[in-house]
Write a protein that holds these residues in place. Structure first.
Motif, PDB file in Angstrom:
ATOM      1  N   LEU A 269       5.639   0.812   0.321  1.00  0.00           N
ATOM      2  CA  LEU A 269       6.115   0.155  -1.367  1.00  0.00           C
ATOM      3  C   LEU A 269       4.796   1.297  -1.430  1.00  0.00           C
ATOM      4  N   PRO A 270       5.007   2.412  -2.520  1.00  0.00           N
ATOM      5  CA  PRO A 270       4.987   3.562  -2.850  1.00  0.00           C
ATOM      6  C   PRO A 270       3.380   3.356  -3.813  1.00  0.00           C
TER       7      PRO A 270
ATOM      8  N   PHE B  68      -2.465  -5.951   7.657  1.00  0.00           N
ATOM      9  CA  PHE B  68      -0.384  -6.284   7.815  1.00  0.00           C
ATOM     10  C   PHE B  68      -0.287  -6.717   6.282  1.00  0.00           C
ATOM     11  N   GLY B  69       1.185  -6.256   6.168  1.00  0.00           N
ATOM     12  CA  GLY B  69       2.408  -7.139   5.145  1.00  0.00           C
ATOM     13  C   GLY B  69       2.173  -5.978   4.052  1.00  0.00           C
ATOM     14  N   GLU B  70       2.365  -6.022   3.197  1.00  0.00           N
ATOM     15  CA  GLU B  70       1.815  -5.371   2.206  1.00  0.00           C
ATOM     16  C   GLU B  70       1.141  -3.977   2.178  1.00  0.00           C
TER      17      GLU B  70
ATOM     18  N   LEU C 297       1.797   2.970   5.371  1.00  0.00           N
ATOM     19  CA  LEU C 297       3.073   3.972   6.116  1.00  0.00           C
ATOM     20  C   LEU C 297       3.372   4.667   4.494  1.00  0.00           C
ATOM     21  N   SER C 298       4.067   4.094   3.422  1.00  0.00           N
ATOM     22  CA  SER C 298       4.833   4.681   2.184  1.00  0.00           C
ATOM     23  C   SER C 298       4.250   6.320   1.504  1.00  0.00           C
ATOM     24  N   SER C 299       2.935   6.036   2.121  1.00  0.00           N
ATOM     25  CA  SER C 299       1.978   6.870   1.076  1.00  0.00           C
ATOM     26  C   SER C 299       1.300   8.083   1.984  1.00  0.00           C
TER      27      SER C 299
END
Length: 733
Positions: free
Chosen positions: A545-546, A621-623, A629-631
């Protein structure tokens, strides 16, 4: 001629017909013809149906009746036309005008029926997941919600929630002789995500096997015309069950239902509707009640009947006519009851089991498996919970009956299922040393006394080995997941280390199988105790989810921050990471995600001495977690006790450059993708930070290697395959 008939009964449904035809135009699967029976509508429904039929690319038959004979009579008329064709349709889809199926509704339903039917348990009907559309709206059938997809690995992963409201996920019977739509009015967050056997399906959108409908018909009529409207689908499902036909709920078969008549709107319904509703409640009981269901239903039904009588006398006197109707037709009804009961092929107790039971496994040949020792699911704490969150729903999707024991301070006591997994929420002691053993003790006692059909159990945490003999009286075979070498954890005092040292020995003696998650842990048990273990890794399923809003909330820029994720406990070395970061140059933030119970002083001291660039958002948590983590530029993993660490596996799966403490289990996980440091050597840790900060291209190259390794070695579907084989072996013993 088509092999499927879609039967729709209309009454003043002109506004819904264009949406129905639009949905049917995209319907995939066998060829079909639509049969519309109109119950003397006054709003132009017949004209609307014929106008829509002119532009349809499938055969349409419109039957206009001169009087309203109700849903039961109308559907019987449609079925007469369907079964008069040559050849007769193999399938019949009962579909309301305000129920709009997704394109793959038929394909999913038929696939499920053929997969789970057998000579002993033939499938006679399949009902799907219906979600609510508010009156006046036009909503397309939803795609698979994120919440239903198998959970990704990683300790703080979560799932997006589906905003739809559930209309029906199959039909269930209560102990008070009510039939209810499972999940009705609940927010759809994937809690009904597994194919199951249910009591019945709503007439709004259920696929029936033509042979089953012909088998249960009485005097050539599939539905009972006396029901007119309401509860006629429940009465049909009773006859299906009594003749041995199974009803499946298939969550992948989706439809939108613009339901208007709801129980909570009873006061707004017409007197005629309420008359039929009350009358049909008593018809159901008169036809299908037996001595077998009395132990389950007598008390609850008696209380409800008292309430109904009081309500009718005080608030709804127009329904008094229902009792008069039943008395006037008592002789004919008695004869029909005799016919229904004479045609039963299964014992009455087989139908009685549905009272108070929401569902049964789709494949009863697969035994029940239990998962004990964790905090439970939905997961929002640590590795064990993450593993069970990923594993249990996958096994449930494959037909296993999975029960997870949960702690009451961690999972809502009212939650009974999650993504197709049965939950048992029990109390515990909320203390550092009493939490896990107290809950596992209660879980084992519950399993021994109440877990009917359980054949195998996965117990996590080596300290729980002492409780395994409690499962032996029920012949429940056990696999014990020991994780790392717990006696080395700094958070335990000497009593805790003594317990874990003893547990290591018991873990080699009491379970049927000892499970490890890393080769180095398996080697430890083999060398010290001469005990072979089954090594099964963790997994990851990255969903990047960048640019997630959490970056703005924390004042972060993409690829310009470091990320640490772990419980804030001494053996995970968050204090050493924070201390070393004082010597790292530049202005990049270090985001420390985590927390820990019973470590307040340790965490306070760490925060007090932190560099201003270090940020502590707590647990995420979650999104939000996936967004971080994505960025991230790189993630740092300073753990030194344990086997495979889920946070490290997730970071690799998301393509992060991973800075890793050079410890055997960590090196086994990261392989050649890691940038290694010695956590006890501050200069070494500072150098790892500087490597990622100074050379972005090389850091990205390490991240790509990490992603490739995670994809090849850490796959939740492969992990589920291995656990499935493990449970098969345990159940066969």
């Amino acid at each position: 001629m088509s092999s499927l008939a879609v039967c729709t009964v209309t009454w003043n449904d002109a506004v819904d017909l264009p949406h129905l035809f639009d949905a049917l135009a995209t319907l995939q699967g066998p060829p079909f013809r639509l049969i519309v029976v109109d119950n003397a509508s006054t709003d132009g429904t017949v004209k609307a149906a014929r106008d829509c039929a002119e532009g349809a690319d499938f055969p349409v038959e419109v039957i206009a009746l001169d009087e309203n004979i109700g849903f039961a009579g109308g559907l019987n008329r449609a079925l007469e036309s369907a079964f008069a064709s040559d050849p007769r349709p193999e399938w019949v889809l009962s579909l309301n005008a305000d129920a709009w199926p997704a394109a793959d509704y038929l394909e999913r339903s038929i696939e499920s029926a053929r997969r789970f039917t057998s000579e002993e348990r033939p499938v006679g009907a399949v009902t799907g997941r219906l979600v609510r559309a508010e009156p006046g709206s036009r909503v397309s059938a939803p795609a698979a919600s994120q919440s239903e997809r198998p959970s990704a690995g990683g300790r703080m992963s979560g799932r997006r929630t589906d905003r739809h409201i559930i209309d029906a996920c199959g039909m269930a019977l209560t102990r008070s002789w009510r039939h209810v739509d499972r999940g009705s009015d609940q927010a759809d967050h994937g809690q009904y995500a597994v194919t199951e056997r249910v009591f019945g399906g709503t007439g709004a959108a259920t696929l029936f096997l033509g042979a089953a409908l012909r088998d249960v018909a009485i005097d050539g009529r599939v539905l009972d015309d006396d029901f007119h409207s309401y509860r006629e689908d429940a009465e049909l499902c009773f006859r299906l069950q009594e003749r041995g036909w199974q009803v499946l709920y298939e969550p992948r078969a989706r439809a939108v239902h613009r339901r208007v008549n709801l129980a909570r709107r009873r006061r707004q319904m017409s007197p005629e509707v309420n008359f039929h509703s009350l009358k049909n409640r008593y018809l159901l009981q008169y036809y299908h009640r037996s001595l077998a269901d009395l132990p389950r239903t007598f008390l609850a039904t008696a209380i409800r009947e008292l309430g109904i009588v009081t309500y009718v006398l005080l608030r709804e006197r127009s329904s008094l006519a229902a009792w008069g109707w039943l008395w006037r037709h008592r002789r004919r009804l008695r004869e029909r009851r005799r016919l229904i009961r004479s045609r039963r092929l299964v014992p009455a107790r087989a139908t009685a089991r549905w009272f108070g039971r929401a569902a049964l496994p789709a494949d009863p040949e697969r035994p029940r498996i239990l998962m004990l020792g964790s905090r439970g699911i939905p997961a929002n704490y640590s590795g064990y919970e993450t593993m069970i969150e990923a594993l249990a729903p996958r096994l449930a999707e494959r037909g296993w009956w999975v029960t997870v024991y949960c702690r009451s301070h961690y999972v809502d006591r009212r939650l009974r299922s999650h993504r197709g997994v049965e939950l048992v929420v029990l109390p515990t002691l909320r203390t550092k040393y009493g939490d896990t053993p107290a809950h596992t003790l209660l879980s084992c006692l519950h399993a021994t006394l109440l877990a009917r059909g359980a054949r195998a159990a996965l117990v996590v945490n080596g300290a729980n080995a002492v409780f395994l003999p409690l499962l032996w009286p029920r012949r429940i075979r056990t696999a014990l997941h020991v994780d790392g070498i717990e006696k080395r954890r700094a958070k335990w005092g000497w009593p805790g280390r003594l317990v874990y040292a003893l547990s290591e020995r018991l873990a080699c003696l009491l379970p049927g199988v000892t499970v490890t998650d890393a080769d180095v842990i398996a080697a430890h048990y083999r060398a010290r105790y001469r005990r072979d273990s089954t090594m099964i890794r963790y997994g990851v399923e990255p969903e990047p989810l960048p640019g997630h809003p959490i970056l703005e909330e924390l004042g972060l820029e993409s690829r310009r921050y470091f990320l640490y994720v772990s419980r804030f406990e001494p053996e995970n070395n968050p204090h050493r990471v924070v201390a070393a970061y004082r010597r790292v140059g530049g202005d990049l933030p270090l985001v420390m995600v985590g927390d820990a119970p019973y470590a307040t002083d340790f965490i306070a001291a760490m925060k007090r001495d932190a560099d201003p660039r270090v940020r502590f958002p707590g647990t995420v948590f979650g999104e939000g977690y996936r967004g971080l983590l994505s960025s991230a530029l790189a993630t740092v993993h300073a753990t030194e006790v344990g086997g495979t660490h889920p946070a490290l596996v997730e970071a690799m799966g998301y393509g992060n450059c991973v800075l890793v403490n050079d410890e055997p289990a960590n090196r086994e996980t990261a392989g050649d993708a890691g940038v290694y440091f010695d956590v006890e050597d501050q200069a070494s840790l500072v150098a790892a930070f500087e490597f990622a900060r100074a050379d972005g291209a090389r850091a990205r190259d390490h991240g790509k290697r990490a992603a490739r390794r995670a994809e090849e070695e850490y796959n939740w579907d492969l992990v589920a395959d291995q656990y499935e084989e493990l449970f098969r072996r345990l159940a066969r013993r």
